[in-house]
Design a protein around this motif. Sequence first.
Motif, mmCIF file in Angstrom:
data_model
loop_
_atom_site.group_PDB
_atom_site.id
_atom_site.type_symbol
_atom_site.label_atom_id
_atom_site.label_comp_id
_atom_site.label_asym_id
_atom_site.label_seq_id
_atom_site.Cartn_x
_atom_site.Cartn_y
_atom_site.Cartn_z
ATOM 1 N N SER A 1 29.374 39.945 40.402
ATOM 2 C CA SER A 1 30.205 39.879 41.618
ATOM 3 C C SER A 1 31.407 39.215 41.463
ATOM 4 O O SER A 1 31.546 38.703 40.344
ATOM 5 C CB SER A 1 29.595 39.357 42.950
ATOM 6 N N TRP A 2 32.626 39.347 42.479
ATOM 7 C CA TRP A 2 33.781 38.875 42.118
ATOM 8 C C TRP A 2 34.113 37.945 43.296
ATOM 9 O O TRP A 2 33.991 38.126 44.435
ATOM 10 C CB TRP A 2 34.895 39.865 42.016
ATOM 11 N N TRP A 3 34.452 36.577 42.912
ATOM 12 C CA TRP A 3 34.754 35.686 43.865
ATOM 13 C C TRP A 3 36.326 35.295 43.871
ATOM 14 O O TRP A 3 36.977 35.300 42.742
ATOM 15 C CB TRP A 3 34.034 34.360 43.844
ATOM 16 N N GLU A 4 36.737 34.727 44.922
ATOM 17 C CA GLU A 4 38.264 34.185 44.891
ATOM 18 C C GLU A 4 38.089 32.778 45.225
ATOM 19 O O GLU A 4 37.409 32.212 46.233
ATOM 20 C CB GLU A 4 39.019 34.882 45.896
ATOM 21 N N THR B 1 36.706 44.153 48.096
ATOM 22 C CA THR B 1 38.284 44.362 47.997
ATOM 23 C C THR B 1 38.644 44.448 46.609
ATOM 24 O O THR B 1 39.444 45.181 46.361
ATOM 25 C CB THR B 1 38.956 43.183 48.832
ATOM 26 N N TYR B 2 38.136 43.719 45.828
ATOM 27 C CA TYR B 2 38.494 43.609 44.433
ATOM 28 C C TYR B 2 38.089 45.095 43.895
ATOM 29 O O TYR B 2 38.738 45.523 43.060
ATOM 30 C CB TYR B 2 37.687 42.591 43.531
ATOM 31 N N GLU B 3 36.828 45.580 44.063
ATOM 32 C CA GLU B 3 36.514 46.870 43.409
ATOM 33 C C GLU B 3 37.614 47.860 44.072
ATOM 34 O O GLU B 3 37.762 48.793 43.416
ATOM 35 C CB GLU B 3 35.082 47.250 43.897
ATOM 36 N N ALA B 4 37.893 47.815 45.250
ATOM 37 C CA ALA B 4 38.526 48.816 45.800
ATOM 38 C C ALA B 4 39.899 48.827 45.361
ATOM 39 O O ALA B 4 40.543 49.757 45.046
ATOM 40 C CB ALA B 4 38.955 48.557 47.223
ATOM 41 N N LYS B 5 40.435 47.514 44.903
ATOM 42 C CA LYS B 5 41.584 47.631 44.237
ATOM 43 C C LYS B 5 41.676 47.769 42.950
ATOM 44 O O LYS B 5 42.429 48.622 42.454
ATOM 45 C CB LYS B 5 42.035 45.792 44.315
ATOM 46 N N GLN B 6 40.778 47.517 42.327
ATOM 47 C CA GLN B 6 40.322 48.089 40.983
ATOM 48 C C GLN B 6 40.388 49.534 40.921
ATOM 49 O O GLN B 6 41.126 50.121 39.910
ATOM 50 C CB GLN B 6 39.309 47.567 40.232
ATOM 51 N N HIS B 7 39.654 50.096 41.731
ATOM 52 C CA HIS B 7 39.523 51.530 41.911
ATOM 53 C C HIS B 7 40.940 52.212 42.089
ATOM 54 O O HIS B 7 41.297 53.177 41.516
ATOM 55 C CB HIS B 7 38.734 52.077 43.012
#
Length: 725
Positions: free
Chosen positions: A119-122, A148-154
């Motif tokens: 997973s990705w954390w801020e 939100t990170y995966e959406a941004k990466q996509h």
Amino acid sequence: MAGLLSRIQNGKADAHSDAPAGAFNAISRANLLESLEKSDLGWFWASDANGHLTYISSPAAQRVGKPVEEIIARPITEFFQPVEDTGGSGHERPLKFQLASRGSIKPVTVKLEMGNGHSWWEIAAVPQTDAAGNFAGYHGIARDVSDTYEAKQHAEKLSRYDSLTGLSNRHRMSHQLGATLTAFRASKRSCAIMLIDLDRFKQVNDTMGHPAGDELLKQVAARLKRVLGDAVEIGRIGGDEFQVILPDEDDRGVLGELGMRVIQMISQPYTINGLRAVIGCSVGIAVAPFDGIQEDELVKAADLALYSAKGGGRGQFRFYSSELRDKASHRHQIESDLRDALNREELEMHYQPIVDAKNHQVVCVEALMRWNHSERGMISPADFIPVAEEVGMIRELGAWALHKVCETVQTWPGHVRAAVNVSAVQFDADDFVDVVKQALRSTGIDPSRLELEITESVFVGDMERAFRLFNALKELGVRLSLDDFGTGYSSLGYLRDAPFDKIKIDQSFVRGCTAEDNKNDAIIAAVVSLARALGMETVAEGVETKDEMRAVTEQGATHLQGMLFSRAIPGAEILQRLEAGEIEFTPRGPEKYRSDRRTEFRKIGLIHGNDRYNVFLRNLSKTGAKVEGLLDVPVGTDIVLDLGGGQLAVARVRRSEGFSQGVEFETPLISDGADGLCTRHRVSPYQIEAAGRPLRALNDEAVAAITGAIRSGTKSFIQVEIGKH
């Protein structure tokens, strides 16, 4: 904070006790923070001065899937792993950089490995100090930003990658190439690019539909990945155009072989929705810093090379050279003048005899268009035919040629036929059969005296339409010939069903068929045998030597064509011979085939020691050359030939007679993708820069400046003036 939370969890603090107001506020704050932790909206963490975790919220540990005690005392960088800024935004400072500075950690995205994935954390944090003011670690917060990170990466991937093929898109390729060239200039490294353009893709797209075209592009992308491997960057930069970045590659031998592998792989048949599709591709190659320093300069060079490959007949590769830049300017002039060539009556038809293999008597001629420009003289068809195809004039020129040939042949005595080349563009025209019918009717020629030479490319796309046209043409009484057989998209299926009268064996199989270890004779024998079984004649094209003539005749070819018998000659000359009954063409030419030797006459540089001479190049082969211009050079002398464009060929004199020397190259030359030869390597612009000149693409003046000067004093050899003879 950690101690306070611990006391709250152990029941040692009570919000209803008689505590002072300040303590009550602290307890309320602790309850608030504990509620925040449990809500999963955010968590807390802390570290010591050595970068080891000293606290992490229990809900956060549960997310990771490990007990708190297994996480405590682990390094921050082991738990919070840095994430590469693949979007190229550069907005976030890397975690390691921020930790090393011991300042505040601005919000940064990190990756956490978990038992069932990641997973990705801020995270963010503020530094802590002890009583002495020394750095004591961090107190920080964290939150899960995976969605939100995966959406941004996509979204970033969509902006950087082609949604159809998954390859890099034009934007990403431009960014990658620019960054690579900038970095490589600093480290004095080279980088090659290939531009790949699909041939006949539009025909497949138009006849089979856009969904089929999309599927074809996906399969092309998969093949490019397979043949090029993972060490290169591949992108789709247009509808049917691809680009490849090849770092640290400047060996044109390697690049040429790779270009041919790409062409061969892309040209293999495809299966789409149960139907067969066949396309090809052309490749243009340029190398930095030799052909360009900046991105736009290098791409333009590769584009000129690609244009040259397509103009050379497609299915070929080309390296960029300064000559292509000059030819591009020449091409614009050709396009401008070609539009008026018909009106000015500058076009004419010449005819190359096709003779009977048994008695060498002419039975047919191939009609070839020539352009006798009023100011520049004869212009090669190789120069103006591709331009005519590109600007849409080929149908007009083809119709004129068809009518002109029929009109001319009608005046010839006897039964000599004329063969007219039909381009795929002409054949695709809806009115093509009507154009042929009109030429026959208006000239009154016997239809059996007209042959239409059709290439295999007409079978790409709508096969049913192709066969309908064949049958309609045969009903007119004309003959059909399959041109350049074996070089394109040969299929025994269409050869069996199409009503051809003749197969022309391409000159690439005839050329060198007598050379040792050459298997072309077996291919010729197979084609002849197949044609005989199908009741078709065979023509061996490009016969230039007597040993080739004997070989193809022994293999059973029924007809011969080539410079050994005659070049293409004007119609008036053919008419004169026919009226005089001179229908036999005696073979005149060399006895044996000589591999890859080109007759040339151009000025080049010859370097010996510190001296540079001007000499003339007479003959050039892969292994050596003949030069003229120096008197009595001893056998065994080591020299360097400057062939132009930064091409230096180390050589040794093997024969010397007067002002003529035969030299042998230390390293054989390679094919330049056309009919020429080139060196594998060139003088590096980095070497020229080191000699005190600015860094720029290669030019002959700069190369000459660092390879010796022509001195007026005493030199090893006497230079003599040579005329063309």
